[in-house]
Every structure is written in C-alpha cells, then in structure tokens.
Design an enzyme around this catalytic site. Structure first.
Site, short mmCIF file in Angstrom:
data_model
loop_
_atom_site.label_atom_id
_atom_site.label_comp_id
_atom_site.label_asym_id
_atom_site.label_seq_id
_atom_site.Cartn_x
_atom_site.Cartn_y
_atom_site.Cartn_z
N GLU A 32 -7.84 7.13 6.86
CA GLU A 32 -6.61 6.35 6.74
C GLU A 32 -6.76 4.97 7.36
O GLU A 32 -7.32 4.83 8.45
CB GLU A 32 -5.47 7.11 7.45
CG GLU A 32 -4.15 7.01 6.74
CD GLU A 32 -4.20 7.64 5.35
OE1 GLU A 32 -4.22 6.88 4.36
OE2 GLU A 32 -4.22 8.87 5.25
N GLY A 122 5.37 8.60 -0.85
CA GLY A 122 4.02 8.13 -0.55
C GLY A 122 2.96 8.93 -1.27
O GLY A 122 1.80 8.91 -0.88
N SER A 124 2.24 8.44 -4.47
CA SER A 124 1.76 7.59 -5.57
C SER A 124 2.39 7.87 -6.92
O SER A 124 1.72 7.96 -7.94
CB SER A 124 0.24 7.66 -5.70
OG SER A 124 -0.35 7.05 -4.59
N SER A 125 3.72 7.96 -6.94
CA SER A 125 4.40 8.12 -8.23
C SER A 125 4.19 6.89 -9.10
O SER A 125 4.06 7.00 -10.33
CB SER A 125 5.89 8.39 -8.02
OG SER A 125 6.47 7.39 -7.21
N SER A 126 4.12 5.69 -8.50
CA SER A 126 3.95 4.48 -9.31
C SER A 126 2.58 4.45 -9.98
O SER A 126 2.47 4.16 -11.18
CB SER A 126 4.16 3.22 -8.47
OG SER A 126 3.25 3.15 -7.40
N ASP A 170 -5.23 4.62 -5.01
CA ASP A 170 -4.24 5.48 -5.68
C ASP A 170 -4.57 5.66 -7.15
O ASP A 170 -4.63 6.78 -7.66
CB ASP A 170 -2.84 4.91 -5.51
CG ASP A 170 -2.38 4.89 -4.07
OD1 ASP A 170 -3.10 5.42 -3.22
OD2 ASP A 170 -1.30 4.33 -3.80
N TYR A 220 1.79 -2.80 8.42
CA TYR A 220 0.54 -2.76 7.66
C TYR A 220 -0.15 -4.12 7.73
O TYR A 220 -1.34 -4.22 8.05
CB TYR A 220 0.85 -2.37 6.21
CG TYR A 220 -0.35 -2.28 5.29
CD1 TYR A 220 -1.03 -1.08 5.12
CD2 TYR A 220 -0.79 -3.38 4.58
CE1 TYR A 220 -2.12 -0.98 4.27
CE2 TYR A 220 -1.88 -3.31 3.73
CZ TYR A 220 -2.54 -2.10 3.57
OH TYR A 220 -3.62 -2.02 2.74
#
Length: 390
Positions: A32, A122, A124-126, A170, A220
C-alpha cells in the site's frame, strides 16, 4: 443473476441483449502507498463487479441505463462527448469518446449496467465500469485493442475525462485478474507475475467501514510530497530513481540523511512494504497462509504508525481480527482514512465473524460496518467465460 438481467434488458429495451459482459472490482492484498514510489503492489480481482448487457441499434445513439442509478442518457454517436456533472454514465461516455478519438468505427448501442460492488467502498467500481465498457466495445466493434491497451485507455479516461489522478493498478487488476491468483505488479514498468493464491479453507472478508473518505485525497498528496522529500535526501549518497530501488538494509544504513523523523518514517514504510510484497508472494505460492497473515498485520501496523493513513475505524476492524482465531490476518486496503479493510477468514466461520466484527465495531465506532465474503476471481470477460463470477 444473468437470467434476471437478461429479462430486465428485454423489459428496458423491448429486445434481447446480444451479449453479457462482467468486469470485477479489486482489492489490494498487500503493498500500500508504494505504487507511486516505484514499488510492487499485489492486487487481485474479486467476485463482485459490473455487469453490462448490450445490443446494437441502427439509430447511431448510445443509450445508457443502470439498475443502480436513476439517471439515464441517450448520447448521439457523432455528438460532443463531454463530462456531465457527477453522473455515473460519465465513465462509459469517456470510454466511447476515447474510441472515437482513436478513429475506431462504432455504431449505436443499447446498454444496461448493473453493479454489485458497494459504491464508495474503495473496491474500484469506476475502474470496473470503464474496463467492462472498453472490453465490450472492443468485442462488439472488433476494435483490435489488446487487453493492455484497454487498461491504458481506461486509466486515461479516469485521468483526463473524469479528472481523477489515479494510477494504473485498479484498471490492470480488473483486466488481468485470474481466479485464485494475485498479481504482483510493478506499476512503473507494468511487468507482473501471477502468484498462485489458493485460499484453501479461507475466504477474503471485505469490511467496509462506511466512513466517508474526506481526508484521503489531501493526505494522499501530502504523502506523495513527503516521499519525494525523502528520495531527494537519499539521493545525496544513493543513485536511485525511486524509494523502492533500495531494500530495508540499505535504507537503515542511509536513513540518517533524512533529518525529518516523520518523513523518515514515511520512507521506512515504503521500503519495508515493498519487501513485504516479495515475501507475501513467496508465502502465497507456498500455501503458507499463516505467514501471509502475519505480513498483512505487519503491513497494517506500518500504515498506522509510520505512514499514518489509518484511523479509528480501520484500526478497530484489525484490532478485532487479532482476537479471532479464525482470522489468519487483516489490514486496511486502499488509500486509507476510511474505505475498507480485508481479512483472511475461515470459510465455515464467516457468518460468526461477520456478526462479531459488526457488534465490536458498532460498539466502538457508533455505527455498523458492511461485511462481504469474496473469493479471488477472474478479470473482465464475456460472462459465460468468466469463471467464478456470480
């Protein structure tokens, strides 16, 4: 599932779908906050994802409908393709725009989407929607993109059309995932190795903290900057391009060059996490789930203490997991500050685990998490070719 979706397509469009596609979501098993430091990540595809049913039309119109969202759209093939607010169909419209920009021959298409990935979790549907759209268009219109082309195209849509500065992990995991395999991926070179990951008596529990991730983006960017500061300090004596170009021993010998102890901690996490990914690949390929679980816990501790991207919600999940003998390991996954944790849980104990972690979390945090069971599934494909999807 597919039978119901086919019936729904007929109901929505008055005709049968010609093909059904499925693209999974993903979790990162370990590794990560090191993708932007030249290191290795280890994502896998999960058995939740996005379904897309299609049927060509002769109207030169793309019709978008979803069983998850009320918004629908009809977009002319030869019109202007631009982002519209925050609606879900921006993702497939962006993919279509990219195909047309590349000079691909398209025609109208009636499309029905359905996703069972929890939105905003989180997972990763997109990326799942982008890749399933790109794969379907490539298949229907014989556009001759390779699978890697579709990955890069989908990432470009996310970056330039949607305006989210995501890396490539992703889309890569969603496209290249394999059943019972994790992908050890270098996000810089896109070299990868499929690692045997037979979970045996275990499954992957995904615990969505249900905490909105408001801090994630600003923190981030802050962490990226701190890593660049650490790299610049180490470059005084080391000929490296990324923090992950060195191992933990080399870092320990040169960490004094980083005078800010907070920044030093950030770099220590990155270097040691990269080493953990290599150890995790070895543990998984040897079916040593106890060692893999130990590495998951070590990863979480580092993300909590050195990288400081966890929080009460994620820590509460992992703290509970440490008390449960049916859990081999657990960690936060994704950017942090909310989102999901993952745990390796014995299959026959999952229901009990789900009840107990929900009660423990609700008591400490004040609201319930959402708990899902998943296996490691295949990447994008025509649905009757996708083994392990629902």
């Amino acid at each position: 599932m597919t039978t119901d979706l086919k019936k729904e397509f007929i109901k929505q469009y008055g005709k049968e779908a010609t093909e059904t596609y499925f693209s999974p979501g993903r979790v990162n098993l370990i590794g990560e906050h090191i993708d932007y430091n030249g290191g290795l990540v280890m994502p896998c595809a999960i058995t939740f994802g996005s379904y897309l049913l299609v049927s060509p039309n002769t109207d030169n119109i793309f019709r978008f409908k979803s069983l998850n969202f009320a918004e629908q759209a009809e977009v002319p093939l030869y019109g202007e393709h631009q982002k519209t607010g925050e609606v879900w169909y921006n993702y497939p419209v962006g993919v279509i725009a990219h195909f047309l920009k590349d000079g691909k021959e398209l025609q109208g298409l009636d499309m029905l989407f359905y996703g069972d990935i929890p939105i905003g979790s989180g997972l990763s549907s997109s990326a799942s929607i982008e890749v399933v759209t790109a794969f379907a268009l490539n298949d229907v219109f014989t556009a001759d993109y390779s699978r890697l082309d579709l990955v890069k195209l989908s990432q470009s849509v996310e970056n330039k059309f949607i305006g989210v500065n995501c890396g490539i992990m992703d889309q890569f995991a969603v496209a290249f995932g394999e059943k019972n395999k994790a992908l050890m991926l270098n996000c810089d070179t896109l070299d990868y190795q499929a690692v045997d990951s037979n979970l045996g008596d275990y499954l992957l529990a995904i615990i969505n903290t249900n905490k909105p991730r408001k801090l994630a983006e600003s923190k981030y960017n802050e962490r990226v900057q701190e890593c660049q500061t650490a790299l610049a300090a180490l470059k005084q004596q080391l000929d490296i391009n990324y923090l992950c170009d060195i191992d933990a021993d080399t870092f320990d010998k040169h960490k004094h060059l980083i005078t800010d102890l907070v920044v030093q901690g950030r770099a220590k996490h990155v270097v040691e996490e990269n080493d953990r990914v290599k150890l995790a690949a070895k543990a998984l390929s040897n079916n040593n789930l106890a060692e893999f679980g130990r590495l998951m816990y070590a990863s979480h501790q580092s993300l909590r203490d050195l990288y400081e991207v966890s929080g009460l919600e994620l820590d509460t999940v992992v703290d509970y997991c440490k008390t449960n003998p049916d859990v081999a390991g657990a960690r936060m996954t994704g950017a942090g500050f909310g989102g999901c944790a993952i745990a390796l849980v014995k299959r026959d104990a999952f229901d009990k685990f789900s009840e107990e972690v929900t009660a423990y979390y609700s008591d400490k945090v004040g609201y319930a998490p959402s708990v899902y069971a998943s296996l490691i599934g295949d990447g994008v494909g025509i649905l009757n070719e996708v083994v392990g999807s629902k």
